[in-house]
Design a protein around this motif. Sequence first.
Motif, mmCIF file in Angstrom:
data_model
loop_
_atom_site.group_PDB
_atom_site.id
_atom_site.type_symbol
_atom_site.label_atom_id
_atom_site.label_comp_id
_atom_site.label_asym_id
_atom_site.label_seq_id
_atom_site.Cartn_x
_atom_site.Cartn_y
_atom_site.Cartn_z
ATOM 1 N N VAL A 25 -8.034 -3.769 2.774
ATOM 2 C CA VAL A 25 -9.198 -4.040 3.606
ATOM 3 C C VAL A 25 -9.779 -2.720 4.077
ATOM 4 O O VAL A 25 -9.062 -1.801 4.452
ATOM 5 C CB VAL A 25 -8.849 -4.954 4.812
ATOM 6 C CG1 VAL A 25 -7.810 -4.313 5.707
ATOM 7 C CG2 VAL A 25 -10.096 -5.322 5.603
ATOM 8 N N SER A 351 -6.579 -0.235 5.398
ATOM 9 C CA SER A 351 -5.206 -0.724 5.487
ATOM 10 C C SER A 351 -4.813 -1.342 4.150
ATOM 11 O O SER A 351 -5.619 -2.051 3.534
ATOM 12 C CB SER A 351 -5.066 -1.775 6.590
ATOM 13 O OG SER A 351 -5.294 -1.209 7.870
ATOM 14 N N THR A 361 -1.609 2.772 6.411
ATOM 15 C CA THR A 361 -2.736 2.614 7.334
ATOM 16 C C THR A 361 -3.319 4.011 7.542
ATOM 17 O O THR A 361 -2.625 4.911 8.015
ATOM 18 C CB THR A 361 -2.306 1.925 8.647
ATOM 19 O OG1 THR A 361 -3.370 2.003 9.604
ATOM 20 C CG2 THR A 361 -1.037 2.494 9.227
ATOM 21 N N ILE A 444 -6.602 -13.746 12.178
ATOM 22 C CA ILE A 444 -7.333 -12.483 12.179
ATOM 23 C C ILE A 444 -8.831 -12.683 12.040
ATOM 24 O O ILE A 444 -9.628 -11.931 12.610
ATOM 25 C CB ILE A 444 -6.777 -11.529 11.097
ATOM 26 C CG1 ILE A 444 -7.273 -10.109 11.349
ATOM 27 C CG2 ILE A 444 -7.083 -12.042 9.703
ATOM 28 C CD1 ILE A 444 -6.531 -9.054 10.541
ATOM 29 N N ASP A 507 -9.920 -3.035 10.750
ATOM 30 C CA ASP A 507 -9.487 -3.199 9.364
ATOM 31 C C ASP A 507 -7.991 -3.483 9.383
ATOM 32 O O ASP A 507 -7.159 -2.582 9.247
ATOM 33 C CB ASP A 507 -9.799 -1.936 8.565
ATOM 34 C CG ASP A 507 -11.294 -1.670 8.498
ATOM 35 O OD1 ASP A 507 -12.016 -2.537 7.986
ATOM 36 O OD2 ASP A 507 -11.738 -0.612 8.981
ATOM 37 N N GLY A 508 -7.646 -4.739 9.606
ATOM 38 C CA GLY A 508 -6.262 -5.116 9.812
ATOM 39 C C GLY A 508 -5.780 -6.152 8.821
ATOM 40 O O GLY A 508 -6.565 -6.833 8.159
ATOM 41 N N ILE A 509 -4.462 -6.272 8.739
ATOM 42 C CA ILE A 509 -3.797 -7.256 7.894
ATOM 43 C C ILE A 509 -2.663 -7.855 8.709
ATOM 44 O O ILE A 509 -1.935 -7.126 9.394
ATOM 45 C CB ILE A 509 -3.218 -6.620 6.614
ATOM 46 C CG1 ILE A 509 -4.308 -5.897 5.809
ATOM 47 C CG2 ILE A 509 -2.530 -7.668 5.734
ATOM 48 C CD1 ILE A 509 -3.756 -5.031 4.677
ATOM 49 N N THR A 510 -2.490 -9.176 8.655
ATOM 50 C CA THR A 510 -1.329 -9.806 9.261
ATOM 51 C C THR A 510 -0.407 -10.307 8.155
ATOM 52 O O THR A 510 -0.852 -10.651 7.055
ATOM 53 C CB THR A 510 -1.715 -10.977 10.182
ATOM 54 O OG1 THR A 510 -2.421 -11.969 9.423
ATOM 55 C CG2 THR A 510 -2.606 -10.489 11.314
ATOM 56 N N ARG A 519 -2.766 -11.871 5.324
ATOM 57 C CA ARG A 519 -4.053 -12.445 5.688
ATOM 58 C C ARG A 519 -4.938 -11.339 6.257
ATOM 59 O O ARG A 519 -4.498 -10.539 7.087
ATOM 60 C CB ARG A 519 -3.855 -13.551 6.723
ATOM 61 C CG ARG A 519 -5.093 -14.389 7.018
ATOM 62 C CD ARG A 519 -4.745 -15.498 8.009
ATOM 63 N NE ARG A 519 -5.841 -16.463 8.137
ATOM 64 C CZ ARG A 519 -5.971 -17.564 7.423
ATOM 65 N NH1 ARG A 519 -5.047 -17.849 6.510
ATOM 66 N NH2 ARG A 519 -6.989 -18.379 7.606
ATOM 67 N N SER A 520 -6.180 -11.292 5.814
ATOM 68 C CA SER A 520 -7.109 -10.282 6.306
ATOM 69 C C SER A 520 -8.530 -10.819 6.232
ATOM 70 O O SER A 520 -8.814 -11.787 5.513
ATOM 71 C CB SER A 520 -6.985 -8.987 5.493
ATOM 72 O OG SER A 520 -7.807 -7.968 6.050
ATOM 73 N N CYS A 521 -9.405 -10.166 6.981
ATOM 74 C CA CYS A 521 -10.818 -10.549 6.975
ATOM 75 C C CYS A 521 -11.643 -9.341 7.377
ATOM 76 O O CYS A 521 -11.336 -8.681 8.378
ATOM 77 C CB CYS A 521 -11.059 -11.694 7.955
ATOM 78 S SG CYS A 521 -12.761 -12.321 7.958
ATOM 79 N N ALA A 530 -12.097 -7.721 2.655
ATOM 80 C CA ALA A 530 -10.667 -7.751 2.369
ATOM 81 C C ALA A 530 -10.468 -8.379 1.000
ATOM 82 O O ALA A 530 -11.116 -9.369 0.660
ATOM 83 C CB ALA A 530 -9.919 -8.554 3.425
#
Length: 533
Positions: A25, A351, A361, A444, A507-510, A519-521, A530
């Motif tokens: 992402v 990320s 990251t 997210i 700009d994150g990811i779970t 999961r990202s968006c 993402a």
Amino acid sequence: MRAEYATPGRFGAKQVATGSAGMVVSSEPIAVEAGAAVLRDGGNALDAALAVAATQLVTEPHMTAITGGVSLVYREASTGVAAYLSGNVNAPLAPLPDFGGADLTRARGVPVPGWWPAFTAAHERFGTMPVARLLAPAIDVAREGFAVSPYLFGEMYNARQNLGRDPQAREMYFRDGSLIGPGQELRQERMARTLERLRDEGMDYYLGDFARAFCAASDADGGVITPEDFHAYEPEWADPVRGTYRGFEIVGSAPPDDGGLQLVEAFNILENLDLAALGPASASPETLSALIAAHNAVYYAAPRERRFRDDARVMDVLLSKEYGRQRFALLDTLAGPAGTAPPTPGTIHLSVIDAAHNVATLTHSHMASPWVNGLFAEGFQLAGGGSFFQRVMPQPGERATIYLAPSMVLRDGAPVIVAGSPSVSLVACVLQNLVNLMDFGMPIEQSVAEPRFGARPHEPARGWVPGTTLESGFPDAILQDIRRWAGRNRLWTREIGPWNSMTGNFDGITVDPVTGEMRSCGDPRRMGVAVAV
């Protein structure tokens, strides 16, 4: 190769991406797809991150440059060890007496770059693919061109006076005497040749012809950087800063970069409140005021706490839970007890998680307003990152102190959140999104769409001033409570439009700790995306 890349980016709500074999992402689709292709070809998270960052040099020249710096946290899944790489800018070896705001638009405001040395150091330690493979997408897009996005055009238009000063800039950004418009092809042949020489000659070219061209451009505008500065520069590996919060472990950037420290300090303050009982910031003035107060307590104090760079005992105090309790007791929030800022930095975050759950990251930047001095060398702008010398003035040859905050969150020793943001409000952005994810369990895609507060309002007569911005989207009743609270605390606030890029771009990811689903968006505030692998 361009046909392989994602569709053009856009502002606004984005598609959610889910998968278990890898995730990328960031703020620009062409670069994100370049990183996803590396993962598909068997590269690890570091390989993909470097491919994304290199491509962004080409596709987001308003936000980053090889003359800027890199900040990276990387965690190897096989060992569980996380490392921090500071590849940010240095002050020149020559002193800069009476350095001030007037220098930021001239070569005196150009720092010693760290981007390519950091790229090389990261690749040597963790990379698995050849540098040629990682630079290939950037070289291809630079030579073949890509359509100028409305975002890039807006920055070009805003900076057109400086952008048109240098013949190297005019050959790229102007056509028949006019600025290239939205949708038109931007080709950067000189940049492609520079990347090819870095691919083929590495540090020999960087310390040789590139350094000489850079110094010549600097000299012509009164700068003080010499080839000796390039030879003296060293990327710095360190252990990341760590803290805990309600059973989670926070891992972030280490000194001299202080964004990770600010996050740990803020969470130590917030742990004294039951935020989950108060509700999310978009529905609770108590939570919103607590987040603003905790953020401002660490963000605006950070330059005064510069001494942590040289004193481990002070660092221990700043990171301690007891210090967090003491600071909380001094705050006045609706839920509990009672300088000169640098210009807007152009910055990018990305990320990456691969199938083995290696995590990268990475934040990189030219750390100034785009094309702030109009100077170019070898197809790249000379970054104006000396703006951060006004925040904390480094000694000659010393690394600048920059509040970049690439970070991750672990639960039971495994990564569950990868986090980071660009912008003047990046610490506030990361803090708010991590609270949404950890305290309130938001998905997210909901978190990135929530309204945010940001740092440093801009006032026409005063420039960037200490205070807080509030995006449109908060309910009126909450805003009324916050206005009264801010007035009581003499806190400068300003309301701004919705989904504003100045409040960051998360700009994150779970990662689901049970299923391993990633999961990202893409954040609606920029044009990113993402992509799941």
